[in-house]
Design a protein around this motif. Structure first.
Motif, short mmCIF file in Angstrom:
data_model
loop_
_atom_site.label_atom_id
_atom_site.label_comp_id
_atom_site.label_asym_id
_atom_site.label_seq_id
_atom_site.Cartn_x
_atom_site.Cartn_y
_atom_site.Cartn_z
N MET A 1 0.80 -1.20 0.00
CA MET A 1 0.00 0.00 0.00
C MET A 1 0.84 1.26 0.00
O MET A 1 0.35 2.32 -0.30
N SER A 2 2.10 1.17 0.36
CA SER A 2 2.95 2.35 0.41
C SER A 2 3.17 2.97 -0.97
O SER A 2 3.61 4.10 -1.07
N ASP A 3 2.86 2.21 -2.02
CA ASP A 3 3.01 2.73 -3.38
C ASP A 3 2.09 3.92 -3.63
O ASP A 3 2.34 4.74 -4.49
N TYR A 4 1.01 4.02 -2.88
CA TYR A 4 0.01 5.05 -3.10
C TYR A 4 0.11 6.19 -2.09
O TYR A 4 -0.76 7.04 -2.03
N ALA A 5 1.18 6.22 -1.31
CA ALA A 5 1.30 7.23 -0.25
C ALA A 5 1.34 8.65 -0.80
O ALA A 5 0.78 9.56 -0.20
N ASP A 6 1.97 8.85 -1.94
CA ASP A 6 2.12 10.19 -2.50
C ASP A 6 1.17 10.47 -3.65
O ASP A 6 1.27 11.50 -4.31
N PRO A 47 -6.18 8.26 -10.27
CA PRO A 47 -4.97 9.00 -9.92
C PRO A 47 -4.89 10.31 -10.70
O PRO A 47 -5.15 10.35 -11.90
N GLU A 48 -4.52 11.37 -10.02
CA GLU A 48 -4.42 12.68 -10.65
C GLU A 48 -3.44 12.65 -11.81
O GLU A 48 -3.66 13.30 -12.84
N SER A 49 -2.37 11.89 -11.69
CA SER A 49 -1.37 11.81 -12.76
C SER A 49 -1.97 11.23 -14.04
O SER A 49 -1.61 11.65 -15.15
N ALA A 50 -2.90 10.30 -13.93
CA ALA A 50 -3.55 9.71 -15.10
C ALA A 50 -4.43 10.75 -15.80
O ALA A 50 -4.50 10.79 -17.03
#
Length: 63
Positions: A1-6, A47-50
């Motif tokens: 889950m740490s992949d989604y921390a930022d 995701p905002e980046s997408a």
């Protein structure tokens, strides 16, 4: 889950407003695999980046 921390996530309504399309269009893109999303219960988060990548695509590459 740490992949989604930022990662900042947007709701379908927020994505639709940014892209100036309907919520149904966003749902269709998610279900077609054109826009990545994570499902939380009965709702989706994108995701905002997408969304940024989607909006920066040249018009000729869309569809």
């Amino acid at each position: 889950m740490s992949d989604y921390a930022d990662v900042r996530f947007l709701t379908v309504a927020e994505v639709a407003e940014l892209a100036r399309v309907s919520k149904m269009t966003v749902y269709r893109m998610v279900h077609a695999g054109e826009l990545p999303a994570i499902r939380f219960g009965r709702s989706y988060r994108v995701p905002e980046s997408a969304v940024t990548q989607l909006l920066q695509r040249p018009i000729s590459d869309v569809g």
